[in-house]
Scaffold this active site. Structure first.
Site, PDB file in Angstrom:
ATOM      1  N   ARG A 154       0.800  -1.238   0.000  1.00 53.63           N
ATOM      2  CA  ARG A 154       0.000   0.000   0.000  1.00 53.63           C
ATOM      3  C   ARG A 154       0.828   1.281   0.000  1.00 53.63           C
ATOM      4  NH1 ARG A 154      -2.395  -4.016   2.667  1.00 53.63           N
ATOM      5  NH2 ARG A 154      -4.594  -4.383   2.242  1.00 53.63           N
TER       6      ARG A 154
ATOM      7  N   ASP B  73      -0.973 -10.071   8.343  1.00 55.06           N
ATOM      8  CA  ASP B  73      -0.979  -9.309   7.089  1.00 55.06           C
ATOM      9  C   ASP B  73      -0.008  -8.148   7.284  1.00 55.06           C
ATOM     10  OD1 ASP B  73      -1.519  -8.314   4.610  1.00 55.06           O
ATOM     11  OD2 ASP B  73      -3.658  -7.963   4.926  1.00 55.06           O
TER      12      ASP B  73
ATOM     13  N   GLU C  77       5.199 -12.355   0.304  1.00 54.77           N
ATOM     14  CA  GLU C  77       5.466 -11.401  -0.774  1.00 54.77           C
ATOM     15  C   GLU C  77       6.745 -10.623  -0.463  1.00 54.77           C
ATOM     16  OE1 GLU C  77       1.632  -9.109  -0.900  1.00 54.77           O
ATOM     17  OE2 GLU C  77       1.014 -10.819   0.270  1.00 54.77           O
TER      18      GLU C  77
ATOM     19  N   HIS D 277      -1.100  -2.575  -4.526  1.00 58.79           N
ATOM     20  CA  HIS D 277      -0.665  -3.523  -5.560  1.00 58.79           C
ATOM     21  C   HIS D 277      -0.765  -2.975  -6.989  1.00 58.79           C
ATOM     22  CE1 HIS D 277      -0.078  -6.347  -2.451  1.00 58.79           C
ATOM     23  NE2 HIS D 277      -1.236  -6.967  -2.454  1.00 58.79           N
TER      24      HIS D 277
ATOM     25  N   HIS E 161       2.580 -12.746  -5.975  1.00 62.28           N
ATOM     26  CA  HIS E 161       1.491 -12.903  -5.005  1.00 62.28           C
ATOM     27  C   HIS E 161       0.876 -14.310  -5.016  1.00 62.28           C
ATOM     28  CE1 HIS E 161      -1.614 -11.585  -2.294  1.00 62.28           C
ATOM     29  NE2 HIS E 161      -1.282 -10.312  -2.391  1.00 62.28           N
TER      30      HIS E 161
HETATM   31  C1  GLA Z   1      -1.845  -8.359   0.248  1.00 63.29           C
HETATM   32  C2  GLA Z   1      -2.346  -7.405   1.253  1.00 63.29           C
HETATM   33  C3  GLA Z   1      -3.610  -7.906   1.849  1.00 63.29           C
HETATM   34  C4  GLA Z   1      -4.617  -8.191   0.778  1.00 63.29           C
HETATM   35  C5  GLA Z   1      -4.050  -9.142  -0.222  1.00 63.29           C
HETATM   36  C6  GLA Z   1      -4.966  -9.359  -1.381  1.00 63.29           C
HETATM   37  O1  GLA Z   1      -1.258  -9.436   0.805  1.00 63.29           O
HETATM   38  O2  GLA Z   1      -1.418  -7.117   2.249  1.00 63.29           O
HETATM   39  O3  GLA Z   1      -4.120  -6.987   2.768  1.00 63.29           O
HETATM   40  O4  GLA Z   1      -4.987  -7.010   0.132  1.00 63.29           O
HETATM   41  O5  GLA Z   1      -2.832  -8.672  -0.717  1.00 63.29           O
HETATM   42  O6  GLA Z   1      -6.248  -9.710  -0.986  1.00 63.29           O
END
Ligand code: GLA
Length: 388
Positions: free
Chosen positions: A115, A286, A352, A140, A214
């Site tokens: 982000r 996350d 990622e 993304h 991803h």
């Molecule tokens: C990444 C983001 C998550 C989500 C996924 C896709 O990993 O960090 O918050 O947006 O992609 O769903």
């Protein structure tokens, strides 16, 4: 006279024969290739372009399929301890699924993985507004990121492995990013059951870049259940705490005595539901872990995941400073993927490799700026094996 003629003819014949290419040995390679490459049609995009699926099999049980749409890894087939070959990634059987509802399943992500707050950043005094697609933030790459474009694809085979060279030219101001960005991503499938992903990019204006991959892994094979039993190790002493919009607060948080400490192999589900501010903000894991590297840009093994039932092991090495570990918290059963499986909550996990989220707005994070006289180059390697 005749004798002379005959003997000279004989000399000419002998000479010509000696000059003939040795057909047999030329046509048969000295060592037969351990790789098999197959190409199939994977449907047609609404604009009319055909999508191709390339499948690479090595001679040690690894088979990987990649499409030129989004550079998406659609399948990774690999045996378990009993030799049963199954698919280790989430995705769709048909192109339509990827076009309609994919949360970046298997895709290359760019120009910026993760982000950027409010989609805003300033570079050399110039303010830029990126496409916003995630609660007022940029995620993304925006509305049509690298996961949703058709790449030029060239399959290849070398002494090192077989794979796919992907190329995409992202035009100046695409999704709001400055500069024409020329991107090359190469997947190489090797015979030691590794897949190397090599990213290169150049620009004609100062810009920002943070490419990643991803794939959602589920080592149970053909996605039998959630990933909570997967035992994970991440070599990181700290991570980047986030706010309610999953934007970094700018600090670094030690993982010691938190549910984020994966320095020892720990099942994902052991602490995921603990009372913890960061876990509740992320809806689980996350977050971007700050990797412990001996040398900042060195390619080092930093992540491991193992499924105790199948015995399948996944490891990751990267040149990147961080890795976003996402435990599939947004999966809720509403997407039905391959093998008619509804992807329920936490049915896949992602690692990622990347620079830290919102780096353009965080002076203390490593820079993601790419200038015209520079080359962006990062590498990630996945390794698949079976527990001994
Ligand atoms: C990444 C983001 C998550 C989500 C996924 C896709 O990993 O960090 O918050 O947006 O992609 O769903």
């Amino acid at each position: 006279m005749t004798t002379l003629k005959l003997s000279s003819l004989l000399v000419i014949f002998t000479f010509l024969f000696a000059c003939q290419p040795q057909k047999k040995s030329d046509e048969q390679p000295l060592v037969s290739s351990p790789f098999k490459i197959t190409t199939t049609n994977f449907g047609v995009l609404p604009e009319g372009d055909s999508v191709t699926k390339y499948t690479f099999a090595n001679s040690n049980g690894l088979e990987v399929s990649i499409i030129n749409y989004g550079g998406i890894v659609t399948n990774i087939n690999f045996p378990d301890t009993s030799g049963k070959v199954e698919d280790l990634v989430l995705g769709f059987d048909h192109l339509e699924g990827y076009l309609k509802e994919s949360p970046y399943f298997g895709a290359i992500v760019g120009r910026y993985g993760n982000r950027i707050a409010q989609g805003k950043f300033t570079l050399n005094g110039q303010a830029y507004n990126l496409a916003t697609n995630n609660n007022k933030n940029h995620l993304h790459g925006g509305l049509k990121g690298f996961d949703k474009v058709l790449w030029d694809a060239t399959p290849f085979e070398s002494a090192d492995g077989a794979g796919l060279k992907l190329h995409y030219l992202s035009k100046d101001m695409e999704e709001g990013y400055p500069g024409n960005l020329d991107v090359n991503v190469t997947y190489t499938i090797k015979n030691d059951n590794t897949i190397e992903i090599d990213y290169k990019a150049t620009t004609d204006k100062p810009t920002i870049v943070n490419l990643t991959q991803h794939s959602y892994f589920n080592l149970t094979g053909d996605v039998k259940r959630d990933i909570l039993n997967h035992e994970v190790m991440i070599l990181a002493d700290s991570l980047i705490p986030v706010d309610a919009g999953l934007i970094p607060t700018g600090e670094m948080m030690s993982v010691t005595e938190t549910p984020f400490d994966f320095r020892q192999v720990t099942p994902v589900g052991d602490r995921i539901d603990e009372q913890d501010e960061q876990l509740s903000l992320g809806g689980g894991y996350d977050h971007c872990w700050v990797l412990d590297k001996t040398t900042p840009n060195a390619l080092e093994w930093v992540v491991k995941a193992m499924d105790p039932e199948s015995g399948r092991v996944f490891e990751l090495a990267t040149t990147e400073p961080g890795v976003q570990f996402y435990s599939g918290n947004f999966l809720d059963g509403s997407i039905t993927g391959k093998y008619k499986t509804a992807y329920q909550h936490r049915y896949g996990l992602c690692f990622e490799p990347e620079h830290f989220p919102d780096s353009p707005n965080q002076a203390n994070f490593p820079s993601v700026v790419l200038n015209p006289d520079e080359e962006y180059h990062t590498t990630t390697v996945w390794r698949f094996s079976i527990v001994e």
